[in-house]
Design an enzyme around this catalytic site. Sequence first.
Site, short mmCIF file in Angstrom:
data_model
loop_
_atom_site.label_atom_id
_atom_site.label_comp_id
_atom_site.label_asym_id
_atom_site.label_seq_id
_atom_site.Cartn_x
_atom_site.Cartn_y
_atom_site.Cartn_z
CD GLU A 1 -3.10 -1.05 2.14
OE1 GLU A 1 -3.00 -0.27 3.10
OE2 GLU A 1 -4.12 -1.73 1.90
CD GLU B 1 -4.73 -5.95 2.34
OE1 GLU B 1 -5.49 -5.16 2.92
OE2 GLU B 1 -3.51 -6.03 2.57
#
Length: 844
Positions: free
Chosen positions: A185, A254
């Site tokens: 991320e 995710e």
Amino acid sequence: METFSVSSFLFFVFMAALLGFRSTQCTTVTYDKKAILINGQRRILISGSIHYPRSTPEMWEDLMQKAKDGGLDVVDTYVFWNVHEPSPGNYDFEGRYDLVRFIKTAQRVGLYIHLRIGPYVCAEWNFGGFPVWLKYVPGISFRTDNGPFKMAMQGFTQKIVQMMKNEKLFASQGGPIILSQIENEYGPQSRALGAAGHAYMNWAAKMAVGLNTGVPWVMCKEDDAPDPVINSCNGFYCDYFSPNKPYKPTLWTEAWSGWFTEFGGPVYGRPVQDLAFAVARFVQKGGSLFNYYMYHGGTNFGRTAGGPFITTSYDYDAPLDEYGMIRQPKYGHLKNLHRAIKLCEHALVSSDPTVTSLGAYEQAHVFSSGPGRCAAFLANYHTNSAATVVFNNMRYILPPWSISILPNCKRVVFNTAQVGVHIARTQMLPTISKLSWETYNEDTYSLGGSSRMTVAGLLEQINVTRDASDYLWYMTSVGISSSEAFLRGGQKPTLSVRSAGHAVHVFINGQFSGSAYGSREHPEFTYTGPINLRAGMNKIALLSIAVGLPNVGLHFEKLQTGILGPISISGLNEGKKDLTWQKWSYQVGLKGEAMNLVSPTEATSVDWIKGSLSQGQRPLTWYKASFNAPGGNEPLALDLRSMGKGQAWINGQSIGRYWMAYAKGGCGRCTYAGTYRPSKCENGCGQPTQRWYHIPRSWLKPTNNVLVLFEELGGDASKISLLRRSVTGLCGEAVEHHAKNESYIIESNEEPNSLHLQCNPGQVISAIKFASFGTPSGTCGSYQKGTCHAPDSHAIIEKKCIGLESCSVSTTRDNFGVDPCPSELKQLLVEVDCGVADINGHGS
Ligand SMILES: *[C@@H]1O[C@H](CO)[C@@H](O)[C@H](O)[C@H]1NC(C)=O
Ligand SMILES: *[C@@H]1O[C@H](CO)[C@@H](O)[C@H](O)[C@H]1NC(C)=O
């Protein structure tokens, strides 16, 4: 010469045979715009996150087998640097940290692995997975174009990759690892840091690719991921996402199955209908790999929880609950979704979808895999009304916010909103509730001693403790003149302590005076409270507590912890007295920690006081009890509801931090339809956020298990009990089959709705607690009849189900005799008990 060339020819043949043999064992992993290709075949890959340190090696095989049975192809895990390298160059890959064993377990069960090395992992894990010592490397700055950081990151990444190569774990070597992730991320950080962020990201990608693993690399939430690294999406929904190049596949690393909890917050759930809808939306857009974060969340044992204030439970409302038990209906409904998607696999990877509108809120996505062969996804995005659509001259009813999957473009095999799986009624049942406790007092008088360090002014906590303990004592003395007005009945002076986080307990002359806490969003706080001072010298001792180091945010490593001041006392004759810059003494950790009270061997050599609970609830108290392991194999937990805040250990191993912080939030009705956010589905308001603490079965011996608690505030240990987690019953919910219109059934060829109940192996349906076909309401455990109720409901279910391990009841109205309310759409709600089957096959 002749013989030599013959033998070298034979050698060549031998080598070719050897290499040929080996290459049949290897798996090639490549990608194109549609999918990841395994041995040249495009695949729809279904993945789930299971983090190895959040369960025990004894649980891994069972978790993986359940994942496999739930329709998963891949298990995804982060690699947790801080547990593997507790001090520079000292590595730990034992027990729960045995990454190789974890991956080999997946391989044995028949699952692939996505190895997300990071090494930044966030993960609500202490310090985001970075070792705390890394912060103190001279000149370091995390996750940016910084020499010392890049060197350390490369060192650890290489170490892990080499370890995998040595064990032949990459698919290119015949192992199960088909993907790896570098960084995590990074997109938001990269944007914030500008050129330095971009340079670092490119360096990280190049460094990873240079490690030649033979399998693709992924960067999640990183739109600029350079070739050949694949950028991927994380979120509650990812159907909006496209990769940054037309030749990369669409991956969702995710898919959040729920959300994490923090002490003092509610417990978040995510309805499976919405999760299934999100996955179906992603797949119908052309997505070809999705990963549930988490599939099994597990437990933040020890001090591994990030934070601050992340709870010890990392349940995440995942398909496998914290204890590794199947969570129904989530697990079963997703399993059915996976089966439906796999029936479409060939069509999904063979073409891009043709999208047609079926109405204002309705769409069809059609994938073709050859002439006359297709798979269709029919979607209704409306948040509260069902829709009837016509597709290929057939009518289909789509519930609100749902997608129906038709693997042959005709027959609906699955609808995301129609849950045909039972709901498990899981309970925590007492198994040992009378423990014999001994106590040990962590008195503040003996503080200091040789470990004491004294300086002028206040020190940052982690720089002093290096996270060896949650606890740091800040101690000083204040002289009070006998001429102070407050000593003659005036108002008590007030102590004010500014802390950067996360919690503090205040002791004046050895007496507990009060506490204050920050929060995850705002770790910093000010303690203010009246204090009892006397003429002469007064001892002020502040116990500052770190409750998990931050794991996210731009340069989170620079966030400070502990009491940084100012500290003052007001209400004295001189007005306000500033204590910030006077001499402060420091002690890292507790006396009981230094004495290793938690160790089963050390604990016996200490003078614990027996039968001492009667002395009342005192702060800073150690408790010890021993017990024999309960029989059976159900998961175990401690009920700590009667306690305050602290840590607990079983046979020397920490089961985590506990805290009965009460959940604030807006718990209300949670509907599956409409865009999900965690605040939509909150549970447990007004209750302790976490009252149960998992004790892994494998940490117990048959007899004499030593349970130790350190309680900071004072609690009632006599009420602590050991519980077993048990599925005691089931509920089934199914809407009436759309029988109002018989022509619809025939035309759509849809399977009639039915209700399925399935007890655990060895158990049978032993009693019908509730059954109503009509308009009943409520949730599992508290169903109520409505105005419309088929009188024979109970008898019909009893006849069909009692004494059986599983049963199915169709919800067509003719199944229930006379229709009690022909004009209404009915529902069947059933609650049953499961019990151990006796020899006659009946439940007890
Ligand atoms: C840690 O403490 C030392 C000694 O007090 C100090 O020199 C250093 O600057 C501190 N480091 C950080 C990062 O706060
Ligand atoms: C039943 O379906 C037919 C078309 O198949 C439709 O014309 C009719 O209106 C439907 N009846 C009801 C009661 O919904």
